[in-house]
Design a protein around this motif. Structure first.
Motif: not given
Length: 282
Positions: A88-94
């Motif tokens: 889930x860390x691969x989801x782009x920030x913001x």
């Protein structure tokens, strides 16, 4: 397996992308190169394929099992700890949601659509990161699988490779080619057979081996039977023939005696009938 279409949304360095493998320039090429500057999203394309197929990516195997503090305010007024190696860390920030969708045809000639999706609560950037939703749809039957165990089993049947085998052959992370080279001979043979489609020859070889083993067992059994057979010498044959001749002579004599005895029985029977008739006449 044949890739058909890959859709990426808010995944790592890629904000929005669609790669059509069946139309455009890629449809005419059997081999092509993914190139670009550092951070352009080359690895993210491979990550997207792995996430859609296996809900995992080798990129995260290199991350230590540490926690990342989600600085976004959640609706429960708490901060969320997410492991560094969580996909889930691969989801782009913001961003409030991210997904990857892969259309492909499996080695079993069945068309599928695999989708990996993650979002924050209420689709708010400040929301808590939710669990991954991973689905696999059989486009021929329209059946959609939602349970991870069922999807894993169907993907392995369709692709023909486990996630580990896929990472050792098709999706090699940087510097990981040595993993394949250092694999055991049996593992490398199994992977190469699946990739090249030559596993049928191993199956044929196994059938030939089993058939040969069965024939050899039958041959040995027949040999044991032959070894148990005693071949008579000429003297033994002569003695047996003499015994047979003696027995035949005895049988002949017994038959002659039988014939005489039957004649006597018939004479006595006839004599008794005559005596009875004479008594009746008197």
């Amino acid at each position: 397996m044949k890739l058909q279409k890959l859709t990426i949304k808010n995944l790592a360095s890629i904000e929005d992308a669609v790669i059509d493998f069946e139309n455009g320039p890629l449809s005419e090429e059997s081999l092509f190169l993914i190139c670009g500057e550092t951070g352009a999203g080359k690895t993210t394309i491979l990550d997207a394929i792995c996430l859609a197929l296996y809900n995992d990516t080798p990129r995260m195997d290199h991350a230590e099992n540490e926690k990342y503090k989600d600085l976004n305010q959640t609706f429960s007024a708490k901060k969320e700890d997410i492991a560094i190696n969580d996909s889930r860390q691969l989801m782009r920030r913001n961003t409030s949601e991210a997904w990857t969708e892969l259309e492909f045809t499996g080695s079993n000639e069945t068309p599928y659509t695999a989708r990996w999706y993650v979002a924050r609560a209420h689709r708010k950037i400040s929301g808590t990161v939710q669990d991954v939703r991973w689905t696999l749809e059989n486009r021929k039957t329209g059946i959609q699988l939602n349970k991870k165990n069922e999807i894993k089993a169907e993907i392995q049947a369709a692709v023909g490779l486990t996630f580990e085998q896929f990472c050792r052959t098709t999706m090699l992370a940087q510097g990981d080619f040595t993993k394949f080279l250092q694999s055991k001979e049996g593992e490398k043979s199994d992977i190469l057979e699946k990739l090249t489609g030559t596993s049928i020859y191993s199956e044929i070889g196994a059938e030939i081996y089993a058939s040969t083993k069965q024939r050899r067992t039958e041959y040995e059994n027949q040999n044991r039977k032959l070894e148990s057979i005693h071949i008579l010498a000429e003297e033994e044959v002569a003695a047996i023939n003499e015994a047979i001749a003696t027995q035949n002579a005895g049988v002949k004599e017994a038959n002659e005696q039988k014939t005489i005895a039957l004649a006597r029985r018939d004479w006595l029977k006839k004599y008794a009938e005559l005596l009875l008739a004479r008594e009746q006449q008197k």
